[in-house]
Design an enzyme around this catalytic site. Structure first.
Site, PDB file in Angstrom:
ATOM      1  N   TYR A  49     -14.433-104.407 -28.659  1.00 27.73           N
ATOM      2  CA  TYR A  49     -15.615-103.676 -29.135  1.00 27.73           C
ATOM      3  C   TYR A  49     -16.875-104.526 -29.000  1.00 27.73           C
ATOM      4  O   TYR A  49     -17.979-104.042 -29.171  1.00 27.73           O
ATOM      5  CB  TYR A  49     -15.474-103.256 -30.604  1.00 27.73           C
ATOM      6  N   HIS A 107      -3.811-104.554 -29.276  1.00 23.77           N
ATOM      7  CA  HIS A 107      -4.630-103.352 -29.073  1.00 23.77           C
ATOM      8  C   HIS A 107      -3.882-102.245 -28.312  1.00 23.77           C
ATOM      9  O   HIS A 107      -3.999-101.075 -28.631  1.00 23.77           O
ATOM     10  CB  HIS A 107      -5.914-103.720 -28.319  1.00 23.77           C
TER      11      HIS A 107
HETATM   12  N1  LIG Z   1      -6.811 -98.563 -31.267  1.00 24.71           N
HETATM   13  C1  LIG Z   1      -7.448 -97.840 -30.373  1.00 24.71           C
HETATM   14  O1  LIG Z   1      -7.065 -97.770 -29.191  1.00 24.71           O
HETATM   15  C2  LIG Z   1      -8.672 -97.087 -30.791  1.00 24.71           C
HETATM   16  C3  LIG Z   1      -9.243 -96.112 -29.951  1.00 24.71           C
HETATM   17  C4  LIG Z   1     -10.373 -95.409 -30.399  1.00 24.71           C
HETATM   18  C5  LIG Z   1     -10.936 -95.695 -31.655  1.00 24.71           C
HETATM   19  N2  LIG Z   1     -10.378 -96.668 -32.445  1.00 24.71           N
HETATM   20  C6  LIG Z   1     -10.934 -96.978 -33.790  1.00 24.71           C
HETATM   21  O2  LIG Z   1     -11.020 -95.760 -34.517  1.00 24.71           O
HETATM   22  C7  LIG Z   1     -12.343 -95.619 -35.038  1.00 24.71           C
HETATM   23  C8  LIG Z   1     -12.706 -94.171 -35.226  1.00 24.71           C
HETATM   24  O3  LIG Z   1     -12.524 -93.425 -34.031  1.00 24.71           O
HETATM   25  P1  LIG Z   1     -13.722 -92.749 -33.219  1.00 24.71           P
HETATM   26  O4  LIG Z   1     -15.015 -93.411 -33.567  1.00 24.71           O
HETATM   27  O5  LIG Z   1     -13.283 -92.680 -31.813  1.00 24.71           O
HETATM   28  O6  LIG Z   1     -13.696 -91.233 -33.738  1.00 24.71           O
HETATM   29  P2  LIG Z   1     -13.972 -90.472 -35.126  1.00 24.71           P
HETATM   30  O7  LIG Z   1     -14.102 -91.418 -36.259  1.00 24.71           O
HETATM   31  O8  LIG Z   1     -12.941 -89.387 -35.168  1.00 24.71           O
HETATM   32  O9  LIG Z   1     -15.349 -89.754 -34.835  1.00 24.71           O
HETATM   33  C9  LIG Z   1     -16.564 -90.434 -34.796  1.00 24.71           C
HETATM   34  C10 LIG Z   1     -17.661 -89.430 -34.434  1.00 24.71           C
HETATM   35  O10 LIG Z   1     -17.707 -88.408 -35.445  1.00 24.71           O
HETATM   36  C11 LIG Z   1     -19.020 -88.356 -36.002  1.00 24.71           C
HETATM   37  N3  LIG Z   1     -18.849 -88.144 -37.449  1.00 24.71           N
HETATM   38  C12 LIG Z   1     -18.368 -89.044 -38.350  1.00 24.71           C
HETATM   39  N4  LIG Z   1     -18.336 -88.492 -39.587  1.00 24.71           N
HETATM   40  C13 LIG Z   1     -18.809 -87.220 -39.457  1.00 24.71           C
HETATM   41  C14 LIG Z   1     -19.026 -86.172 -40.376  1.00 24.71           C
HETATM   42  N5  LIG Z   1     -18.755 -86.309 -41.672  1.00 24.71           N
HETATM   43  N6  LIG Z   1     -19.523 -84.996 -39.903  1.00 24.71           N
HETATM   44  C15 LIG Z   1     -19.793 -84.857 -38.596  1.00 24.71           C
HETATM   45  N7  LIG Z   1     -19.617 -85.814 -37.667  1.00 24.71           N
HETATM   46  C16 LIG Z   1     -19.122 -86.997 -38.106  1.00 24.71           C
HETATM   47  C17 LIG Z   1     -19.663 -89.691 -35.689  1.00 24.71           C
HETATM   48  O11 LIG Z   1     -21.056 -89.522 -35.511  1.00 24.71           O
HETATM   49  P3  LIG Z   1     -22.149 -90.383 -36.383  1.00 24.71           P
HETATM   50  O12 LIG Z   1     -21.855 -91.829 -36.156  1.00 24.71           O
HETATM   51  O13 LIG Z   1     -23.446 -89.934 -35.782  1.00 24.71           O
HETATM   52  O14 LIG Z   1     -21.969 -89.946 -37.810  1.00 24.71           O
HETATM   53  C18 LIG Z   1     -19.011 -90.057 -34.354  1.00 24.71           C
HETATM   54  O15 LIG Z   1     -19.669 -89.436 -33.276  1.00 24.71           O
HETATM   55  C19 LIG Z   1     -13.199 -96.375 -34.006  1.00 24.71           C
HETATM   56  O16 LIG Z   1     -14.484 -96.669 -34.508  1.00 24.71           O
HETATM   57  C20 LIG Z   1     -12.337 -97.578 -33.778  1.00 24.71           C
HETATM   58  O17 LIG Z   1     -12.508 -98.501 -34.851  1.00 24.71           O
HETATM   59  C21 LIG Z   1      -9.252 -97.355 -32.040  1.00 24.71           C
END
Ligand SMILES: NC(=O)c1ccc[n+]([C@@H]2O[C@H](COP(=O)([O-])OP(=O)(O)OC[C@H]3O[C@@H](n4cnc5c(N)ncnc54)[C@H](OP(=O)(O)O)[C@@H]3O)[C@@H](O)[C@H]2O)c1
Length: 277
Positions: A49, A107
């Site tokens: 990241y 990861h």
């Molecule tokens: N291990 C892996 O391979 C892997 C892969 C992907 C992700 N991850 C981890 O998982 C975390 C979360 O996944 P993600 O960021 O992909 O997806 P997510 O948390 O499902 O979605 C994030 C998105 O949703 C929006 N959002 C958040 N809360 C909201 C709400 N209450 N209402 C409306 N929209 C909302 C955010 O926008 P705003 O920021 O504008 O609120 C952002 O665009 C990552 O940050 C990372 O730490 C790990």
């Protein structure tokens, strides 16, 4: 404060965490510090990241005692050689400015290189050395888990996998549960494809007087999963954490799980095209 789960090594972990990808730079530090201030204690970062420095700075800015935080980082697929894995983890600690990680994950298994068992041995060593309190994996299948456990006798505490209403992963949840591994959900809302308008989600939101995002995160908790939503917006950070004051009925949980569909994955199942890897 969020409730906790107990991991198979006896440590506890908050039942919800804060995803930090792709928060970087000054705005990233501000967003992560805000998350800590509003009550998140689990922070999820990774070498890939490129924001471990920002996470470290946010920790210092928010001034919550270190032992109240739960810091997770992840070893990238290119550092799976034993010595590489040890060196990479030491660098993560330096960038974060912390003396230990609460949880370190592989990861992804990077199966074409085939060194994930070696990486797992390195994590076992790092845990013995006290640099990492708990060790786990991410994006592991049943086969990858079996290989790591057979080689070392050590079971990961967590398997962090893609999991949201369009991809509810019933089989991997069963595999993890059978092995005593806590399922942690990445993209727990479904990221850009969040199913906020689906009747199963919208109707439950209406009935319980909460937002669709809160319904999805509550569904995660009721499945026994640990969601790590990311939001750069303080108001959403607060709302996403506030999912422990209502309960979905079993039929509401089932209706959301039934949104799962064959094309539900966000990354098409090809880790090489995964934007994080
Ligand atoms: N291990 C892996 O391979 C892997 C892969 C992907 C992700 N991850 C981890 O998982 C975390 C979360 O996944 P993600 O960021 O992909 O997806 P997510 O948390 O499902 O979605 C994030 C998105 O949703 C929006 N959002 C958040 N809360 C909201 C709400 N209450 N209402 C409306 N929209 C909302 C955010 O926008 P705003 O920021 O504008 O609120 C952002 O665009 C990552 O940050 C990372 O730490 C790990």
């Amino acid at each position: 404060m969020a409730p906790t789960y107990t991991l198979n090594d006896g440590h506890t972990i908050p039942a919800i965490g804060f995803g930090t990808y792709p928060l970087r730079g000054n705005d990233g530090v501000a967003a992560i510090a805000s998350a800590i201030e509003v009550g998140y204690r689990l922070l999820d970062t990774a070498v890939n990241y490129e924001n471990e420095r920002e996470v470290g700075e946010a920790i210092r800015r928010a001034a919550v005692p270190r032992d109240e935080l739960f810091v997770t980082s992840k070893l990238p697929g290119r550092h799976h050689g034993y010595d590489d894995a040890i060196g990479s983890t030491r660098e993560s600690l330096q960038r974060l400015g912390v003396e230990y990680l609460d949880l370190h994950l592989i990861h992804w298994p990077n199966p074409s290189v085939g060194k994930y068992v070696e990486a797992w041995r390195a994590l076992v060593t790092l845990q013995e050395q006290g640099l990492v309190r708990s060790i786990g994996v991410s994006n592991f299948t049943e086969e990858h888990l079996a290989a790591a456990i057979d080689a070392t006798g050590v079971t990961p505490v967590v398997n962090q996998i893609e999991l949201h209403p369009y991809f509810p992963q019933p089989q991997m949840r069963r595999v993890n549960e059978k092995l005593g591994i806590q399922t942690e959900s990445w993209s727990p809302l479904g990221k850009r494809r969040a199913p906020f308008g689906e009747p199963a989600v919208a109707e439950a939101a209406e009935k319980h007087g909460v937002s669709p995002a809160q319904v999805i995160l509550r569904w995660q908790v009721q499945l026994g999963c640990l969601p790590i939503p990311k939001s750069a917006t303080r108001e959403r950070q607060v709302a996403n954490l506030d999912v422990f004051g209502f309960e979905l009925d079993p039929d509401e949980v089932a209706a959301i799980t039934a949104l799962g569909r064959p094309d539900g994955r966000l990354f098409g199942g090809d880790p090489d095209h995964h934007e994080e890897m």
